[in-house]
Design a protein around this motif. Structure first.
Motif, PDB file in Angstrom:
ATOM      1  N   LEU A  81       0.831  -1.205   0.000  1.00  0.00           N
ATOM      2  CA  LEU A  81       0.000   0.000   0.000  1.00  0.00           C
ATOM      3  C   LEU A  81       0.870   1.262   0.000  1.00  0.00           C
ATOM      4  O   LEU A  81       0.544   2.257  -0.665  1.00  0.00           O
ATOM      5  CB  LEU A  81      -0.932  -0.002   1.223  1.00  0.00           C
ATOM      6  N   GLU A  82       1.982   1.250   0.751  1.00  0.00           N
ATOM      7  CA  GLU A  82       2.887   2.394   0.760  1.00  0.00           C
ATOM      8  C   GLU A  82       3.510   2.612  -0.620  1.00  0.00           C
ATOM      9  O   GLU A  82       3.681   3.745  -1.072  1.00  0.00           O
ATOM     10  CB  GLU A  82       3.984   2.196   1.812  1.00  0.00           C
ATOM     11  N   LEU A  83       3.886   1.511  -1.280  1.00  0.00           N
ATOM     12  CA  LEU A  83       4.439   1.622  -2.622  1.00  0.00           C
ATOM     13  C   LEU A  83       3.416   2.202  -3.587  1.00  0.00           C
ATOM     14  O   LEU A  83       3.758   3.000  -4.474  1.00  0.00           O
ATOM     15  CB  LEU A  83       4.923   0.259  -3.114  1.00  0.00           C
ATOM     16  N   ALA A  84       2.146   1.796  -3.421  1.00  0.00           N
ATOM     17  CA  ALA A  84       1.098   2.328  -4.292  1.00  0.00           C
ATOM     18  C   ALA A  84       0.903   3.829  -4.092  1.00  0.00           C
ATOM     19  O   ALA A  84       0.523   4.548  -5.022  1.00  0.00           O
ATOM     20  CB  ALA A  84      -0.217   1.592  -4.034  1.00  0.00           C
ATOM     21  N   LYS A  85       1.200   4.315  -2.868  1.00  0.00           N
ATOM     22  CA  LYS A  85       1.075   5.739  -2.589  1.00  0.00           C
ATOM     23  C   LYS A  85       2.265   6.543  -3.105  1.00  0.00           C
ATOM     24  O   LYS A  85       2.235   7.773  -3.086  1.00  0.00           O
ATOM     25  CB  LYS A  85       0.929   5.957  -1.084  1.00  0.00           C
ATOM     26  N   GLY A  86       3.319   5.852  -3.550  1.00  0.00           N
ATOM     27  CA  GLY A  86       4.498   6.560  -4.062  1.00  0.00           C
ATOM     28  C   GLY A  86       5.659   6.602  -3.094  1.00  0.00           C
ATOM     29  O   GLY A  86       6.689   7.207  -3.379  1.00  0.00           O
ATOM     30  N   ASN A  87       5.507   5.948  -1.915  1.00  0.00           N
ATOM     31  CA  ASN A  87       6.602   5.909  -0.947  1.00  0.00           C
ATOM     32  C   ASN A  87       7.489   4.709  -1.262  1.00  0.00           C
ATOM     33  O   ASN A  87       7.289   3.606  -0.740  1.00  0.00           O
ATOM     34  CB  ASN A  87       6.043   5.813   0.478  1.00  0.00           C
ATOM     35  N   TYR A  88       8.487   4.944  -2.139  1.00  0.00           N
ATOM     36  CA  TYR A  88       9.337   3.842  -2.576  1.00  0.00           C
ATOM     37  C   TYR A  88      10.464   3.531  -1.593  1.00  0.00           C
ATOM     38  O   TYR A  88      11.296   2.662  -1.864  1.00  0.00           O
ATOM     39  CB  TYR A  88       9.940   4.170  -3.946  1.00  0.00           C
TER      40      TYR A  88
END
Length: 465
Positions: A81-88
Motif C-alpha cells: 500500500l505504501e508503494l502504491a502511494k508513491g513511498n518507494y
C-alpha cells in the motif's frame, strides 16, 4: 487484514473443537471414569477442566499460527500500500517463515527497483530543466490547444516578459512581436518543421532573431503541440553589415585614387606631357593621389596590427600634457590653413601609457576636429584628473553629429560628412584607430555632440602606477 486473522482464528477454533470432542469421546470409551464418580457435579467439573485446558491450548496454538502466517502477510500488504502511494522507501520485514520470505523479498526488490527508477527519472528531469534554463537560445512550448506549457529564462529575457505573463497563457495573449506570432501560427497550420530569420522593432532598437519551430510528436504519432526555439542574431547582423560596408568602402577608397592616377598617367602618355603646364598639373594630381593611397594603406595596416590578437602597448609613466603639446605642434600647419585657433587647458598629469601611441591618438582627434570645423572657429583641449583617472577632452565648434549616428562613429570608413572628409584627405579610419588604442591602454573613449554646435571627444586613461 483483521478479517483474515478472524477467519484463520475461527477455523483453528473449529478444528480444535472437533479435535476436543473427538478426544472426549475417546476418553469416554477408553476410560469410563465418570461412571465411578460419586455425582454428576464431579463429572461436569472434570469436563469443564478438560474444556478449559483445550481452549488454552487452542489459543496458544492459534496465536502461534497467526504470528507465523498472518503477520508477515499483513506487513507485506502494508508495504504494498505504501508503494502504491508513491513511498518507494518502504520495505517489508523478511521473516524467517519459509512460506512468506520469498514474498517479502520480492516486494523489497520491487521497492528498490522503483526507488532507483524514480531517482534516475528525477535526475534526468533535473538535467533537462537545467539544460533548458541555461541554454543560450529562447525556448517556448505550446500545447495543441495553444496554451504555453514550458518556457525558459532566455525567452523571458529576450522578449522582456515575466513568468506570470507566460504561465498557462494562450499564446495570442502574450505580448510578443507580430512576426513571431505569425511564425507560430504557420507552424501550427502546417504541422511541419520551419525556420526563418525575423526582423522586428523593440522599443528604439531593431532586433533580428533566427527562429526554429517544430511539432512535438509523442507515441503512436500523437500530436502534443509545437516547440519554438529563437536565437538572437542582432549582433551577427550588425557585424555582417559592418563587414559589407567595409568591403564596399575600402573598394571605393582604393578605386578613387587608383582611377585618378591611371587616368592622368594615360593622358600624359597620349601626348599631354608636351604641354609643360599640363604636365606639372597632372603630376601634382598623381602625386597627391599617390600620397592619399599611401596614407590609406598605412592606416589599414596600422588598424590591422592594432586589432590583431595579443596586441599590447608599451605602457610607461608618461606626461600626458607634454604629449598633447607635441601633437598640437605637429598639426599647427593644418590649423593655420583653416584659420582655426587651438586652446590648451592642461594640468600636469602622469599617465600609464605608450607615448608614441598616445601622440597618434591626439593627432587623429585633432585632425578630426579640424576636418569638421569651419574657418575662424576654435578647438579646445582640456586635461585634468577625475576619480583616479586622467581625463582628456577635445572640443570643437564644428557641424556636430546626430544622435542616430553616434553608435557607428567608431566604425571603419564611417564618415559623418563624406564629401568634406574626402576633400581634405581623410581615410575614415582615424577614430577606429583611436578607439582600439585607448582600449589597449585599458581606457575608454566617449563622445557627445549637438548638431550645429560642435562635438566633444573624451578619453579616460589610467594614472601612472
Amino acid at each position: 487484514m483483521k478479517s483474515f486473522q478472524q477467519r484463520l482464528l475461527t477455523t483453528i477454533l473449529i478444528w480444535l473443537g472437533i479435535l476436543l470432542a473427538g478426544m472426549l469421546i475417546l476418553i469416554g470409551q477408553l476410560f469410563p471414569v465418570y461412571e465411578q464418580m460419586e455425582n454428576k457435579l464431579q463429572i461436569w467439573s472434570f469436563l469443564a477442566l478438560i474444556f478449559i485446558v483445550a481452549m488454552l491450548f487452542s489459543a496458544v496454538i492459534g496465536y502461534r499460527i497467526i504470528k507465523v502466517q498472518a503477520l508477515p502477510i499483513e506487513n507485506v500488504t502494508e508495504t504494498a500500500l505504501e508503494l502504491a502511494k508513491g513511498n518507494y522507501r518502504a520495505r517489508a520485514y523478511e521473516f524467517s517463515n519459509i512460506g512468506t520470505v520469498e514474498l517479502s523479498s520480492a516486494i523489497n526488490v520491487l521497492a528498490r527497483n522503483l526507488q532507483e527508477i524514480t531517482a534516475v527519472r528525477e535526475m534526468e528531469q533535473e538535467r533537462l530543466k537545467t539544460l533548458i534554463e541555461n541554454m543560450g537560445s529562447a525556448l517556448i512550448m505550446i500545447d495543441r490547444q495553444g496554451s504555453v506549457t514550458l518556457f525558459n529564462k532566455a525567452f523571458t529575457y529576450e522578449f522582456a516578459l515575466k513568468d506570470k505573463e507566460l504561465s498557462d497563457k494562450f499564446y495570442k495573449e502574450i505580448e510578443i512581436p507580430a512576426e513571431l506570432e505569425a511564425f507560430i501560427e504557420h507552424v501550427f497550420m502546417l504541422e511541419q518543421p520551419a525556420r526563418e530569420q525575423l526582423k522586428f522593432t523593440q522599443g528604439m532598437n531593431t532586433r533580428h532573431i533566427d527562429v526554429y519551430g517544430a511539432p512535438v510528436i509523442g507515441k503512436h504519432e500523437q500530436w502534443h503541440g509545437i516547440v519554438i526555439v529563437a536565437h538572437d542574431i542582432t549582433e551577427l547582423k550588425r557585424l555582417e553589415g559592418i563587414r559589407r560596408d567595409f568591403v564596399a568602402n575600402v573598394s571605393h577608397e582604393l578605386r578613387t585614387p587608383v582611377t585618378s592616377i591611371k587616368g592622368f598617367s594615360e593622358t600624359l602618355l597620349d601626348g599631354a606631357y608636351v604641354d609643360q603646364s599640363a604636365l606639372l598639373s597632372f603630376l601634382e594630381i598623381i602625386h597627391k593621389e599617390s600620397n592619399r593611397l599611401e596614407m590609406l594603406i598605412q592606416d589599414l595596416l596600422e588598424l590591422s596590427r592594432i586589432e590583431r590578437e595579443g596586441f599590447q602597448v608599451d605602457a610607461q609613466p608618461t606626461e600626458m600634457d607634454a604629449l598633447i603639446e607635441t601633437a598640437a605642434e605637429r598639426i599647427q600647419g593644418r590649423l593655420e590653413e583653416k584659420n582655426i585657433s587651438l586652446k590648451l587647458e592642461l594640468q600636469p598629469v602622469l599617465v600609464q601609457g605608450d607615448a608614441n601611441r598616445l601622440i597618434q591618438v591626439m593627432i587623429n582627434l585633432l585632425i578630426n576636429a579640424i576636418t569638421y570645423s569651419g574657418a575662424g572657429t576654435a578647438i579646445t583641449v582640456r586635461l585634468f584628473e577625475k576619480d583616479g583617472e586622467a581625463v582628456t577632452e577635445v572640443e570643437d565648434q564644428g557641424i556636430g553629429i546626430a544622435a542616430s549616428e553616434l553608435p557607428r562613429l567608431f566604425e571603419r570608413f564611417y564618415r559623418v560628412d563624406r564629401a568634406r572628409s574626402r576633400n581634405q584627405g581623410g581615410t575614415g579610419l582615424g577614430l577606429s584607430i583611436v578607439k582600439h588604442l585607448i582600449e589597449a591602454h585599458h581606457g575608454k573613449v566617449e563622445v557627445r555632440s549637438e548638431v550645429g554646435k560642435g562635438t566633444t571627444f573624451t578619453i579616460y586613461l589610467p594614472l601612472a602606477r
